[in-house]
Design an enzyme around this catalytic site. Structure first.
Site, short mmCIF file in Angstrom:
data_model
loop_
_atom_site.label_atom_id
_atom_site.label_comp_id
_atom_site.label_asym_id
_atom_site.label_seq_id
_atom_site.Cartn_x
_atom_site.Cartn_y
_atom_site.Cartn_z
N ASP A 1 0.88 -1.16 0.00
CA ASP A 1 0.00 0.00 0.00
C ASP A 1 0.93 1.22 0.00
O ASP A 1 2.11 1.11 0.31
CB ASP A 1 -0.87 -0.03 1.26
CG ASP A 1 -1.66 1.25 1.45
OD1 ASP A 1 -2.33 1.68 0.49
OD2 ASP A 1 -1.60 1.83 2.55
N ASP B 1 -0.03 5.09 0.99
CA ASP B 1 -0.21 6.07 2.06
C ASP B 1 -0.17 5.38 3.43
O ASP B 1 -1.02 4.55 3.73
CB ASP B 1 -1.57 6.77 1.90
CG ASP B 1 -1.67 7.54 0.59
OD1 ASP B 1 -0.78 8.34 0.30
OD2 ASP B 1 -2.66 7.33 -0.14
N ASP C 1 -1.59 -0.46 6.06
CA ASP C 1 -1.77 0.23 7.35
C ASP C 1 -3.25 0.45 7.66
O ASP C 1 -3.58 0.99 8.72
CB ASP C 1 -1.08 1.60 7.34
CG ASP C 1 -1.79 2.59 6.45
OD1 ASP C 1 -2.18 2.20 5.33
OD2 ASP C 1 -2.00 3.74 6.87
#
Ligand code: BG6
Ligand code: MG
Length: 216
Positions: A10, A12, A171
């Site tokens: 991922d 961000d 996250d």
């Protein structure tokens, strides 16, 4: 022994701390609309597309707007985000990311990106990381936002690797859910990601050997 042939990162909050800019931009928009927007709301919005994030905020404020107004608000949020992210530079790559990518590439493990953001490519360019990826799947290439697994399934297919041979590093709650639903291994970075196969505070010092141990 888990055979990992590819790793989908991922963006961000995993590769770079742009998650805080998304939060600050949404918070500013929500304040303007006089809708409360907390860190907890933000946790739920991590990994969620721009339009779904706006819908969540509007729903929270019991606000119904036409599509032209919604488009205007999304553009405004994006302008704010881009202003905040404008100075993003290679030194902003989070600790552990580059050395893990180096080790994976040297070991023949393909690297992919699976991000909901339509700004992913420009952020990767600012970080000088684009050339490291075998495939980049982002918010421009998907129709369904995380927690749907579409973004990861597309990245895995592009790398010709089955989900069960692929690790996702995320996250966001929505991202971990997407990975698990898609049949991937998932490592969660941060807190509250108990459904991942393993949870880490950050990627500092992470190696392929440690990943193998975590996934056993
Ligand atoms: C995700 C972020 O990566 O991208 C979300 O975690 C963001 O916070 C989403 O809303 C969409 O990003 P963008 O850049 O297309 O508005
Ligand atoms: Mg994220």
């Amino acid at each position: 022994m888990v055979a990992i042939k590819a790793c989908i990162f991922d963006l961000d909050g995993v590769i770079v701390d742009t998650a805080r800019h998304h939060f600050a931009a949404w918070k500013s928009l929500a304040d303007e609309l006089v809708i409360s927007f907390t860190e907890e709301d933000n946790e739920r919005l991590k990994g969620v597309s721009r339009v779904d994030s706006l819908d969540y905020i509007l729903q929270k404020g019991n606000l119904v707007l036409d599509s032209a107004k919604k488009l205007q608000l999304m553009e405004k949020k994006n302008m704010l985000y881009l202003e905040m992210a404008a100075s993003t530079a290679p030194t902003d790559v989070l600790p552990g990311v580059v050395s893990l990518m180096d080790e994976m590439t040297a070991s023949g493990i393909k690297i992919g990106l699976g991000s909901s953001s339509k700004n992913a490519q420009s952020i990767l360019d600012k970080l000088h990381l684009t050339s490291r990826f075998s495939t980049i799947v982002d918010g421009n290439n998907i129709t369904l936002s995380k927690p749907d697994p579409e973004v990861f399934l597309k990245a895995a297919a592009a790398m010709d690797v089955a989900p069960e041979n692929c690790l996702v590093i995320e996250d966001a709650q929505s991202g971990v859910e997407a990975a698990i639903t898609g049949g991937f291994y998932a490592i969660g970075v941060g807190k509250g990601l108990e459904s991942a196969h393993a949870q880490l505070e950050n990627l500092e010092g992470l190696t392929i050997e440690r990943i193998s141990n975590l996934l056993q």
